[in-house]
Design an enzyme around this catalytic site. Sequence first.
Site, mmCIF file in Angstrom:
data_model
loop_
_atom_site.group_PDB
_atom_site.id
_atom_site.type_symbol
_atom_site.label_atom_id
_atom_site.label_comp_id
_atom_site.label_asym_id
_atom_site.label_seq_id
_atom_site.Cartn_x
_atom_site.Cartn_y
_atom_site.Cartn_z
ATOM 1 N N SER A 106 -0.066 0.504 1.344
ATOM 2 C CA SER A 106 -0.292 0.454 -0.175
ATOM 3 C C SER A 106 -1.257 -1.006 -0.209
ATOM 4 O O SER A 106 -0.976 -1.871 0.203
ATOM 5 C CB SER A 106 0.657 0.301 -1.235
ATOM 6 O OG SER A 106 1.238 -0.933 -1.393
ATOM 7 N N LYS A 107 -1.982 -1.125 -1.475
ATOM 8 C CA LYS A 107 -2.630 -2.333 -1.807
ATOM 9 C C LYS A 107 -1.835 -3.557 -2.189
ATOM 10 O O LYS A 107 -2.107 -4.454 -2.041
ATOM 11 C CB LYS A 107 -3.740 -2.065 -3.119
ATOM 12 C CG LYS A 107 -4.861 -1.162 -2.673
ATOM 13 C CD LYS A 107 -6.057 -1.076 -3.459
ATOM 14 C CE LYS A 107 -7.138 -0.437 -3.230
ATOM 15 N NZ LYS A 107 -8.154 -0.224 -4.135
#
Length: 482
Positions: A254-255
């Site tokens: 994920s970011k």
Amino acid sequence: MSKVRTRFAPSPTGRMHVGNLRTALYAYLIAKHEGGDFLLRIEDTDQERFMDGALEIIYRTLEKTGLVHDEGPDKDGGCGPYVQSERQSQGLYLKYAKELIDKGEAYYCFCDKERLESLKQGVSDKEIVVYDKHCLHLSKEEIQRNLDAGLPYVIRQNNPTTGTTSFHDEIYGDITVDNSELDDMILIKSDGYPTYNFANVVDDHLMNITHVVRGNEYLSSSPKYNRLYEAFGWEVPVYVHCPLITNEEHQKLSKRSGHSSYEDLLDQGFLTEAIVNFVSLLGWSPEDNKEIFSLEELVEVFDYHHMSKSPAVFDMVKLKWMNGEYIKAMDFDAFYERALPEIKKVITKDLDTKKIAEMVKTRIEVFSEIKHHIDFFETLPEYDVEMYAHKKMKTNPETSLQVLEQILPILEAQEDYSNDALYETIVNFVKENGYKNGYVMWPIRTAVSGKQMTPAGATEIMEVLGKEESIQRIKAAIKKLQ
């Protein structure tokens, strides 16, 4: 076969995610391996997510990583414009959407928010709108009245509800889906902009893209893309869907993970060449299990048929190891230039920073580790006298005190504090007293560094510290041991 043409089509929404960098890299390698063209296209149809400065990030990342595009917004190769909003302002997408309406492959939809809300269904913990083709059955007159009245509309793809659609992916093979699973996806949004899916198909065709490289999250949309190609009577490109990238816990990277973007990794002290090399192996493996590749070597050996279907794990330990290998192979002057800002974060004294850099070059995996190796040069840390105990060197606090008291006057009398001269003096002392090297060197190194692990030996450390500071530290050690 016609000339291989691939494209990288990012959205300007922030830092470049590792998954996007891999897509760009694989698209570049597929094209360049075959002597083809690599295009850059900016997909800015999602105006709400557009971020100022994101375009610069895209250009900067491609330039730094060496993924030089042959055509793009700044290099017109005859297929421009290469920015979707510019293509949209020419009425391009609406023209093609209307062509599909004329063929019965698409239709105007005037349903308002409330009606769409009422169509929501629960599908595996999510609520989604499954459109019921309501507006497909409007008469030509009704459609015209609505258009004349200025009613907001979208244009939807008219997908069949029975039968199946099949497509071939180079990595995942032949995939067949039931048409009942294909929703009538929106092609043109109510703001007049095309959706990502529709613009992609139109642009890829008009730009003669032969190979479409993208993440496997687009596999489920591919049947709808295929139906669009077939509706237009266009040739379907070769699909290459890349496997998912996960973290060590096997969850999607994920970011928020702190190392999910190219710039995150640069900030953490990784080298661009190492990042590119590492990313190339997230889903692809060469035939001979070699792991260190320059970009030129990757162009030579990359074969997308050796890509994997299984998720690729972003292994931070492996990336650090690889980065360390690149650091070891660096030209010293280039290394020093990169290392100096890190050295200066901890060293304010007038010490030989080049010698310090030489000490750490083969001992670090990322540049941010430098400070932990060298902080003792600035100030002697607090340490426990038990550090003088070393089984292999046969030392303990008592023997260390004896050795330091013996050698202190010799080191005080020594004028030349270069590494070689100090080493010679200490080795002579070792011989005269019938000691072993480590029996003497260990206490001296501990005294001058206050650390269990150091990037260099006792005499190299003393050379950098100089006579005054070295003697001061040895005296402090004697006091501590007494």
